[in-house]
Design a protein around this motif. Structure first.
Motif, PDB file in Angstrom:
ATOM      1  N   GLU A  84       0.672  -1.543   0.307  1.00 31.17           N
ATOM      2  CA  GLU A  84       0.487  -0.226  -0.600  1.00 31.17           C
ATOM      3  C   GLU A  84       0.735   1.574  -0.130  1.00 31.17           C
ATOM      4  OE1 GLU A  84       0.357  -1.760   4.197  1.00 31.17           O
ATOM      5  OE2 GLU A  84       0.174  -2.321   1.981  1.00 31.17           O
ATOM      6  N   TYR A  85       1.631   1.492   0.575  1.00 30.49           N
ATOM      7  CA  TYR A  85       2.844   2.637   0.695  1.00 30.49           C
ATOM      8  C   TYR A  85       4.083   2.039  -1.131  1.00 30.49           C
ATOM      9  CZ  TYR A  85       2.004   3.119   5.107  1.00 30.49           C
ATOM     10  OH  TYR A  85       0.584   3.421   6.264  1.00 30.49           O
ATOM     11  N   GLY A  86       4.653   1.483  -0.954  1.00 36.13           N
ATOM     12  CA  GLY A  86       5.437   1.085  -2.568  1.00 36.13           C
ATOM     13  C   GLY A  86       6.226   1.958  -2.248  1.00 36.13           C
ATOM     14  N   TYR A  87       7.007   2.513  -0.940  1.00 43.08           N
ATOM     15  CA  TYR A  87       8.168   3.112  -1.685  1.00 43.08           C
ATOM     16  C   TYR A  87       9.901   2.163  -1.116  1.00 43.08           C
ATOM     17  CZ  TYR A  87       5.128   6.130   1.832  1.00 43.08           C
ATOM     18  OH  TYR A  87       3.951   7.395   2.268  1.00 43.08           O
ATOM     19  N   LEU A  88       9.648   0.974  -0.424  1.00 46.97           N
ATOM     20  CA  LEU A  88      10.796   0.420  -1.158  1.00 46.97           C
ATOM     21  C   LEU A  88      10.366  -1.053  -1.903  1.00 46.97           C
ATOM     22  CD1 LEU A  88      12.729   0.613   2.508  1.00 46.97           C
ATOM     23  CD2 LEU A  88      13.395   1.566  -0.215  1.00 46.97           C
ATOM     24  N   ARG A  89      11.516  -1.415  -2.418  1.00 50.08           N
ATOM     25  CA  ARG A  89      11.410  -2.908  -3.266  1.00 50.08           C
ATOM     26  C   ARG A  89      11.750  -4.011  -2.311  1.00 50.08           C
ATOM     27  NH1 ARG A  89      13.103  -6.838  -7.197  1.00 50.08           N
ATOM     28  NH2 ARG A  89      15.074  -5.239  -7.490  1.00 50.08           N
ATOM     29  N   ARG A 201      17.192   2.929 -12.232  1.00 54.81           N
ATOM     30  CA  ARG A 201      16.379   2.254 -11.474  1.00 54.81           C
ATOM     31  C   ARG A 201      14.872   2.745 -12.352  1.00 54.81           C
ATOM     32  NH1 ARG A 201      17.907   1.563  -6.529  1.00 54.81           N
ATOM     33  NH2 ARG A 201      19.791   2.897  -5.758  1.00 54.81           N
ATOM     34  N   GLU A 202      14.609   3.893 -12.936  1.00 54.43           N
ATOM     35  CA  GLU A 202      13.149   3.754 -13.836  1.00 54.43           C
ATOM     36  C   GLU A 202      12.798   2.616 -14.555  1.00 54.43           C
ATOM     37  OE1 GLU A 202       9.739   6.750 -15.248  1.00 54.43           O
ATOM     38  OE2 GLU A 202      12.341   7.860 -14.979  1.00 54.43           O
ATOM     39  N   VAL A 203      14.329   2.694 -15.659  1.00 52.96           N
ATOM     40  CA  VAL A 203      14.298   1.922 -16.628  1.00 52.96           C
ATOM     41  C   VAL A 203      14.890  -0.134 -15.977  1.00 52.96           C
ATOM     42  CG1 VAL A 203      15.728   0.898 -18.714  1.00 52.96           C
ATOM     43  CG2 VAL A 203      15.495   2.966 -18.146  1.00 52.96           C
ATOM     44  N   GLU A 204      14.696  -0.413 -15.076  1.00 56.08           N
ATOM     45  CA  GLU A 204      14.715  -1.649 -14.434  1.00 56.08           C
ATOM     46  C   GLU A 204      13.296  -1.634 -13.882  1.00 56.08           C
ATOM     47  OE1 GLU A 204      16.868  -4.144 -10.854  1.00 56.08           O
ATOM     48  OE2 GLU A 204      16.970  -1.838 -11.377  1.00 56.08           O
ATOM     49  N   GLU A 205      12.999  -1.095 -12.904  1.00 53.09           N
ATOM     50  CA  GLU A 205      11.081  -1.096 -13.178  1.00 53.09           C
ATOM     51  C   GLU A 205      10.190  -1.887 -14.229  1.00 53.09           C
ATOM     52  OE1 GLU A 205       7.937  -1.358 -10.645  1.00 53.09           O
ATOM     53  OE2 GLU A 205       9.803  -1.474 -10.003  1.00 53.09           O
ATOM     54  N   ASN A 206      11.188  -0.725 -14.719  1.00 56.32           N
ATOM     55  CA  ASN A 206      10.190  -1.041 -16.047  1.00 56.32           C
ATOM     56  C   ASN A 206      10.429  -1.925 -17.145  1.00 56.32           C
ATOM     57  OD1 ASN A 206       9.020   1.730 -16.706  1.00 56.32           O
ATOM     58  ND2 ASN A 206      10.488   1.615 -18.454  1.00 56.32           N
ATOM     59  N   PHE A 207      11.438  -2.701 -16.969  1.00 50.36           N
ATOM     60  CA  PHE A 207      11.701  -4.488 -17.171  1.00 50.36           C
ATOM     61  C   PHE A 207      10.822  -5.457 -16.188  1.00 50.36           C
ATOM     62  CE2 PHE A 207      15.220  -2.786 -20.720  1.00 50.36           C
ATOM     63  CZ  PHE A 207      15.088  -3.090 -21.114  1.00 50.36           C
ATOM     64  N   ARG A 208      11.424  -4.978 -14.965  1.00 52.82           N
ATOM     65  CA  ARG A 208      10.662  -5.508 -14.110  1.00 52.82           C
ATOM     66  C   ARG A 208       9.067  -6.157 -14.263  1.00 52.82           C
ATOM     67  NH1 ARG A 208      11.785  -3.061  -9.765  1.00 52.82           N
ATOM     68  NH2 ARG A 208      14.299  -3.784 -10.179  1.00 52.82           N
ATOM     69  N   GLU A 209       8.269  -5.049 -14.825  1.00 54.18           N
ATOM     70  CA  GLU A 209       7.259  -5.166 -14.999  1.00 54.18           C
ATOM     71  C   GLU A 209       6.758  -5.763 -15.805  1.00 54.18           C
ATOM     72  OE1 GLU A 209       3.954  -4.261 -14.248  1.00 54.18           O
ATOM     73  OE2 GLU A 209       4.987  -3.259 -12.947  1.00 54.18           O
ATOM     74  N   LEU A 210       7.453  -6.366 -17.096  1.00 53.27           N
ATOM     75  CA  LEU A 210       7.398  -7.009 -18.163  1.00 53.27           C
ATOM     76  C   LEU A 210       8.209  -8.270 -17.481  1.00 53.27           C
ATOM     77  CD1 LEU A 210       7.425  -7.626 -20.472  1.00 53.27           C
ATOM     78  CD2 LEU A 210       9.534  -7.410 -21.022  1.00 53.27           C
TER      79      LEU A 210
END
Length: 478
Positions: A84-89, A201-210
């Motif tokens: 519900e927060y999502g500040y850290l992974r 970090r944003e690019v990594e998050e995009n690949f992680r979402e995939l």
């Protein structure tokens, strides 16, 4: 952006939610320093808890009666990583049984925005203008299709470089930047370096979402394997072919170049030696942080490929099991039909236990054989000292001479024992002569051996008495 979009971001975006949180000063100061300022990637939970304990101790020591943060550090860390927060992974990395935490792009954005609120003593404006002009020139040159205009631009730049060379020859201090210009450019470099780490970090998050979407599709898919693979590979291809994907790949290739790494190291060391800049120690090794962040992004891509490979292997096992089930079902049906008394004229009969099927995909592909190279020129042999006297010591037995001895000794249709023959014509060439007697095969001579009999023949070889034990041998004239 319109009102509805901004309202949606306020209610759902983790960065905005982080700024509105009661613990915003603690989480932004601690997490921003730990992950962003110190350029850390995913870290073990124990390491972060120890650092947060020290931070809480300092903050709570100011008011021991009513500490602002009374809970343990582990509780705060678990709350910040809650969905519900999502500040850290929060995750378990491969090959480790300890929980790891990593910053999210939302944390990077919130921390960067808070940092931008601080007033700056020095604003780097000149270097940004120079960078903007250089970028416009690159765009203009990179999109100009007229070769004449491109040549004129290159000639202009060439003339500027020649003028700078001539000015430097006349004045050794020509072209040197003053202290203000150096600080201007260094601040822009430091800001760009930190922004690059945030972009990773944003690019990594995009690949992680995939990766997450691929796992969800695999878990809920009930169609054919080809359709799912086409869909997943299409999504991966869209990311690779996008502007972000191509830009990231170009950056990664440039960063891995040995010449680029060496140049970056030399430049950073030289800039760090300028005392008036006050270069941050972390900037001396920022290119290593770039490489680590890029490697984490590539690791996410490799996990997607591994997930597809495991899906393919699992599907192959399931399909093989389905084929075996169908074969057993056919065999059971055939047995039921046989036991039910189905007429023999129905169906086909095979003498083989099964039908041999040769698939086109089982045939080997054509492979071109490499051209054979033959070198018929042998290298010259090295000269060696050879004892040629051994050639003269070779024993040569003439079968024709032995045959003449037999004809002179044995009359026609007569028989003689071999021991009597050698008594009349003594052995001169040792065992070789005895073997030649046994091998004689002329038209009028026949050599017969009797394995049950035995004879002993005495002879001399190099003036030494010798004895040969052999079967009884008769020689006949036919």
């Amino acid at each position: 952006m319109d009102y509805a979009a901004i309202e949606t971001l306020r209610d759902t975006h983790p960065a905005w939610r982080m700024l509105r949180a009661d613990q915003a000063p603690l989480l932004l100061s601690f997490l921003g320093r730990f992950f962003v300022d110190e350029s850390r990637g995913a870290s073990p939970a124990g390491q972060i808890i120890d650092a947060l304990d020290d931070e809480l101790y300092v903050l709570n020591s100011g008011s021991p009666d009513a500490p602002p943060y009374p809970r343990p550090a582990a509780d705060y860390l678990a709350d910040w990583a809650a969905p519900e927060y999502g500040y850290l992974r929060r995750f378990y990395p491969l090959g480790s049984d300890e929980i790891h935490y990593d910053a999210t792009p939302a944390l990077e954005k919130a921390y960067a925005w808070v940092q931008s609120l601080q007033s700056r003593e020095f604003v780097d404006t000149e270097s940004r203008l120079q960078t903007a002009i250089d970028l416009l020139r690159q765009i203009d040159q990179g999109t100009e299709s007229d070769p004449e205009r491109r040549l004129r631009e290159l000639e202009r730049r060439k003339q500027e470089i020649e003028n700078e060379i001539e000015a430097l020859r006349n004045d050794p201090e020509s072209g040197l930047l003053d202290r203000t210009a150096v600080r201007d450019r260094y601040q822009q470099f430091a800001a760009t370096a930190r922004e690059l780490l945030s972009d990773f970090r944003e690019v990594e998050e995009n690949f992680r979402e995939l990766d997450r979407s691929a796992r969800e599709r695999i878990a809920t898919w009930d169609g054919s394997k080809g359709e799912l693979l086409g869909e997943l590979l299409g999504g991966r291809s869209r990311i690779d072919s996008s502007d972000q994907g191509r830009s990231f790949q170009a950056f990664y290739d440039l960063l891995l170049s040995s010449s680029s790494q060496e140049e970056l190291s030399n430049l950073l060391e030289r800039i760090a030696a300028i005392e008036e800049l006050g270069v941050d120690g972390r900037m001396r090794h920022v290119h290593h942080s770039w490489a680590e962040a890029a490697e984490r992004t590539q690791e996410t891509v490799r996990r997607i490929s591994g997930q597809l490979r495991r899906f393919t292997d699992d599907k192959i096992v399931l399909e093989n099991r389905r084929v075996l089930d169908l074969v057993r079902e056919i065999e059971a049906t055939a047995l039921r039909l046989r036991d039910a008394g189905v007429p023999s004229g129905l169906g086909l009969e095979f003498e083989e236990t099964g039908v041999e099927i040769n698939l086109a995909t089982e045939r080997p592909l054509h492979s071109v054989r490499p051209a054979a190279q033959v070198d018929s020129l042998l290298p010259p042999a090295e000269e060696e000292d050879v004892d040629t006297s051994l050639l003269a010591e070779q024993v040569i037995v003439d079968p024709a001479r032995l045959a003449e001895h037999l004809r002179a000794l044995i009359p026609a249709r007569g028989t003689a024992l071999l021991e009597d023959i050698v008594e009349m014509y003594p052995v001169e060439n040792g065992v070789a002569e005895l073997i030649t007697y046994l091998a004689l095969d002329d038209d009028d001579i026949e050599v017969v051996t009797d394995p049950e009999g035995e004879t002993v023949i005495e002879y001399y070889e190099s003036e030494r008495p010798m004895r040969a034990r052999m079967p009884r041998v008769e020689v006949r004239r036919t």
